[in-house]
Design a protein around this motif. Structure first.
Motif, mmCIF file in Angstrom:
data_model
loop_
_atom_site.group_PDB
_atom_site.id
_atom_site.type_symbol
_atom_site.label_atom_id
_atom_site.label_comp_id
_atom_site.label_asym_id
_atom_site.label_seq_id
_atom_site.Cartn_x
_atom_site.Cartn_y
_atom_site.Cartn_z
ATOM 1 N N GLN A 146 29.925 75.423 0.411
ATOM 2 C CA GLN A 146 28.928 75.885 1.371
ATOM 3 C C GLN A 146 27.928 74.778 1.687
ATOM 4 O O GLN A 146 27.535 74.018 0.807
ATOM 5 C CB GLN A 146 28.183 77.094 0.806
ATOM 6 C CG GLN A 146 29.091 78.304 0.609
ATOM 7 C CD GLN A 146 28.349 79.488 0.070
ATOM 8 O OE1 GLN A 146 27.316 79.855 0.600
ATOM 9 N NE2 GLN A 146 28.863 80.063 -0.998
ATOM 10 N N GLN A 147 27.567 74.722 2.955
ATOM 11 C CA GLN A 147 26.507 73.810 3.396
ATOM 12 C C GLN A 147 25.627 74.559 4.385
ATOM 13 O O GLN A 147 26.055 75.521 5.020
ATOM 14 C CB GLN A 147 27.085 72.561 4.059
ATOM 15 C CG GLN A 147 27.761 71.608 3.091
ATOM 16 C CD GLN A 147 28.143 70.284 3.743
ATOM 17 O OE1 GLN A 147 28.024 70.107 4.943
ATOM 18 N NE2 GLN A 147 28.605 69.343 2.926
ATOM 19 N N LEU A 148 24.412 74.080 4.481
ATOM 20 C CA LEU A 148 23.450 74.685 5.391
ATOM 21 C C LEU A 148 23.147 73.664 6.486
ATOM 22 O O LEU A 148 22.898 72.490 6.188
ATOM 23 C CB LEU A 148 22.173 74.977 4.590
ATOM 24 C CG LEU A 148 21.158 75.974 5.144
ATOM 25 C CD1 LEU A 148 21.784 77.353 5.264
ATOM 26 C CD2 LEU A 148 19.949 76.028 4.223
ATOM 27 N N ILE B 70 30.077 65.424 -1.896
ATOM 28 C CA ILE B 70 31.174 65.748 -2.810
ATOM 29 C C ILE B 70 30.630 66.246 -4.148
ATOM 30 O O ILE B 70 31.114 67.242 -4.703
ATOM 31 C CB ILE B 70 32.089 64.522 -3.002
ATOM 32 C CG1 ILE B 70 32.855 64.242 -1.707
ATOM 33 C CG2 ILE B 70 33.066 64.738 -4.154
ATOM 34 C CD1 ILE B 70 33.632 62.942 -1.704
ATOM 35 N N VAL B 71 29.593 65.565 -4.644
ATOM 36 C CA VAL B 71 28.986 66.007 -5.912
ATOM 37 C C VAL B 71 28.443 67.431 -5.765
ATOM 38 O O VAL B 71 28.635 68.283 -6.647
ATOM 39 C CB VAL B 71 27.860 65.035 -6.336
ATOM 40 C CG1 VAL B 71 27.072 65.606 -7.511
ATOM 41 C CG2 VAL B 71 28.445 63.681 -6.704
ATOM 42 N N ALA B 72 27.786 67.707 -4.626
ATOM 43 C CA ALA B 72 27.243 69.054 -4.393
ATOM 44 C C ALA B 72 28.366 70.091 -4.381
ATOM 45 O O ALA B 72 28.231 71.183 -4.955
ATOM 46 C CB ALA B 72 26.467 69.088 -3.073
ATOM 47 N N ALA B 73 29.496 69.742 -3.741
ATOM 48 C CA ALA B 73 30.629 70.675 -3.691
ATOM 49 C C ALA B 73 31.207 70.906 -5.087
ATOM 50 O O ALA B 73 31.588 72.035 -5.437
ATOM 51 C CB ALA B 73 31.710 70.126 -2.760
ATOM 52 N N MET B 74 31.269 69.850 -5.893
ATOM 53 C CA MET B 74 31.793 69.990 -7.258
ATOM 54 C C MET B 74 30.896 70.899 -8.092
ATOM 55 O O MET B 74 31.373 71.743 -8.858
ATOM 56 C CB MET B 74 31.918 68.604 -7.910
ATOM 57 C CG MET B 74 32.980 67.728 -7.259
ATOM 58 S SD MET B 74 32.897 66.002 -7.783
ATOM 59 C CE MET B 74 33.648 66.104 -9.393
ATOM 60 N N ILE B 75 29.583 70.739 -7.938
ATOM 61 C CA ILE B 75 28.647 71.585 -8.698
ATOM 62 C C ILE B 75 28.766 73.040 -8.239
ATOM 63 O O ILE B 75 28.755 73.964 -9.050
ATOM 64 C CB ILE B 75 27.204 71.064 -8.532
ATOM 65 C CG1 ILE B 75 27.072 69.689 -9.186
ATOM 66 C CG2 ILE B 75 26.201 72.039 -9.148
ATOM 67 C CD1 ILE B 75 25.752 68.996 -8.912
ATOM 68 N N GLN B 76 28.897 73.228 -6.926
ATOM 69 C CA GLN B 76 29.074 74.592 -6.416
ATOM 70 C C GLN B 76 30.320 75.230 -7.022
ATOM 71 O O GLN B 76 30.308 76.403 -7.403
ATOM 72 C CB GLN B 76 29.207 74.573 -4.894
ATOM 73 C CG GLN B 76 27.898 74.370 -4.144
ATOM 74 C CD GLN B 76 28.108 74.461 -2.639
ATOM 75 O OE1 GLN B 76 29.052 75.076 -2.155
ATOM 76 N NE2 GLN B 76 27.199 73.855 -1.886
ATOM 77 N N GLU B 77 31.393 74.446 -7.104
ATOM 78 C CA GLU B 77 32.642 74.973 -7.659
ATOM 79 C C GLU B 77 32.454 75.368 -9.124
ATOM 80 O O GLU B 77 32.922 76.415 -9.570
ATOM 81 C CB GLU B 77 33.744 73.921 -7.547
ATOM 82 C CG GLU B 77 35.094 74.391 -8.060
ATOM 83 C CD GLU B 77 36.123 73.285 -8.015
ATOM 84 O OE1 GLU B 77 35.799 72.140 -8.410
ATOM 85 O OE2 GLU B 77 37.254 73.547 -7.585
ATOM 86 N N THR B 78 31.719 74.546 -9.851
ATOM 87 C CA THR B 78 31.464 74.836 -11.269
ATOM 88 C C THR B 78 30.615 76.098 -11.424
ATOM 89 O O THR B 78 30.834 76.892 -12.340
ATOM 90 C CB THR B 78 30.725 73.638 -11.910
ATOM 91 O OG1 THR B 78 31.481 72.462 -11.686
ATOM 92 C CG2 THR B 78 30.517 73.854 -13.390
ATOM 93 N N ASP B 79 29.666 76.275 -10.516
ATOM 94 C CA ASP B 79 28.751 77.416 -10.613
ATOM 95 C C ASP B 79 29.384 78.727 -10.163
ATOM 96 O O ASP B 79 28.872 79.807 -10.467
ATOM 97 C CB ASP B 79 27.498 77.167 -9.749
ATOM 98 C CG ASP B 79 26.604 76.098 -10.366
ATOM 99 O OD1 ASP B 79 26.853 75.741 -11.536
ATOM 100 O OD2 ASP B 79 25.680 75.632 -9.684
ATOM 101 N N ARG B 80 30.494 78.605 -9.412
ATOM 102 C CA ARG B 80 31.098 79.811 -8.857
ATOM 103 C C ARG B 80 31.670 80.697 -9.966
ATOM 104 O O ARG B 80 32.314 80.177 -10.890
ATOM 105 C CB ARG B 80 32.232 79.402 -7.899
ATOM 106 C CG ARG B 80 32.202 80.145 -6.578
ATOM 107 C CD ARG B 80 33.179 79.512 -5.608
ATOM 108 N NE ARG B 80 32.613 78.337 -4.960
ATOM 109 C CZ ARG B 80 33.307 77.271 -4.571
ATOM 110 N NH1 ARG B 80 34.587 77.200 -4.779
ATOM 111 N NH2 ARG B 80 32.712 76.269 -3.975
ATOM 112 N N PRO B 81 31.452 82.015 -9.883
ATOM 113 C CA PRO B 81 31.971 82.893 -10.939
ATOM 114 C C PRO B 81 33.495 82.987 -10.885
ATOM 115 O O PRO B 81 34.100 82.807 -9.863
ATOM 116 C CB PRO B 81 31.350 84.259 -10.606
ATOM 117 C CG PRO B 81 30.888 84.175 -9.199
ATOM 118 C CD PRO B 81 30.685 82.719 -8.878
#
Lengths: 181, 81
Positions: A146-148, B70-81
């Motif tokens: 997700q991006q904003l 990319i780092v933000a996407a990786m962290i999002q993936e890790t945080d996803r339930p």
């Protein structure tokens, strides 16, 4: 100057009111259900893209800022390149004032359309007084990333320096869709 | 540089290393479906959204500009339930 943020109902955009680029962006978001795809490319110079996570009272990390955004106009082209800490260059007090809309867009996964009037300190002597419309749109990719996006249409920019005010020229944003680049 | 030894000189300056990192980045962009993001960066930086045939210097710029996304996407993936 009093800092304030006023949220507009989305019916305002759905009814075709407001800035033309905001309307086009909103329609694109709605047609595609918020799917992040190549149709966004034509709007890229006018968009900031951000992480869809943010600490309370702060704005998200900035991942990209197009050449024609309000932020790039204010902070310069060098600010918007490479892997610089773009968010960190923006005054934390200003970020706090404008942060609620980001959190609303992220948590509700819904667009946020606002009128913002706020002071943006550039240094101890120079302060920008900015008034602008802001459209925040939450996008998602097929993989779930997700991006904003943030599109800001400036209404007035005043530079306060040594007690005097200068009105700064506004970028010409009101263009037809085929001329967004 | 001797035969691409990664311990010889500054790794980030070695062309093979840069090509390798660029390929790694392309794989991550694909994994997180962020190719359009990279195209936006390319359009801004090089005036052309095509990321298929970049020079070494342009690859270096693109790697720098896409790293945080990319780092933000990786962290999002890790945080996803």
């Amino acid at each position: 100057m009093t800092n304030f943020v006023e949220t507009f109902p989305l019916a305002y955009l759905e009814g075709g009111h407001g800035d033309s680029l905001s309307i086009e962006l909103y329609r694109l978001w709605k047609r595609g259900g918020g799917g992040f795809d190549e149709r966004l490319l034509m709007f890229a110079p006018h968009l900031i893209l951000m992480d869809a996570r943010a600490e309370p009272g702060d704005s998200p990390q900035i991942l990209y800022s197009g050449d024609k955004t309000l932020a790039t106009t204010v902070f310069g082209a060098d600010w918007a390149t490479a892997d610089s800490d773009m968010r960190g260059s923006i005054n934390s007090g200003f970020r706090r004032v404008v942060s609620a809309g980001y959190h609303a867009a992220i948590e509700n996964r819904a667009p946020q359309y606002e009128l913002i009037s706020a002071e943006l300190p550039l240094s101890s002597e120079r302060v920008l007084e900015v008034r602008y419309e802001r459209l925040l749109l939450p996008w998602h990719t097929r993989s779930g990333t997700q991006q904003l996006s943030c599109y800001a249409n400036p209404i007035e920019i005043l530079l306060k320096s040594d007690g005097s005010y200068d009105s700064l020229p506004l970028p010409s944003f009101r263009r037809s869709p085929d001329r967004y680049q | 540089m001797h035969f691409g030894d990664p311990h010889d000189g500054h790794v980030s300056d070695l062309e093979w290393s840069l090509d390798w990192r660029f390929e790694q980045m392309l794989q991550k962009l694909k994994k997180y479906d962020l190719q359009v993001f990279a195209q936006m960066v390319a359009l801004q930086q090089f005036g052309d959204p095509d990321i298929g045939n970049l020079t070494t210097e342009k690859k270096r710029v693109l790697i720098d500009c896409c790293r945080n996304a990319i780092v933000a996407a990786m962290i999002q993936e890790t945080d996803r339930p």
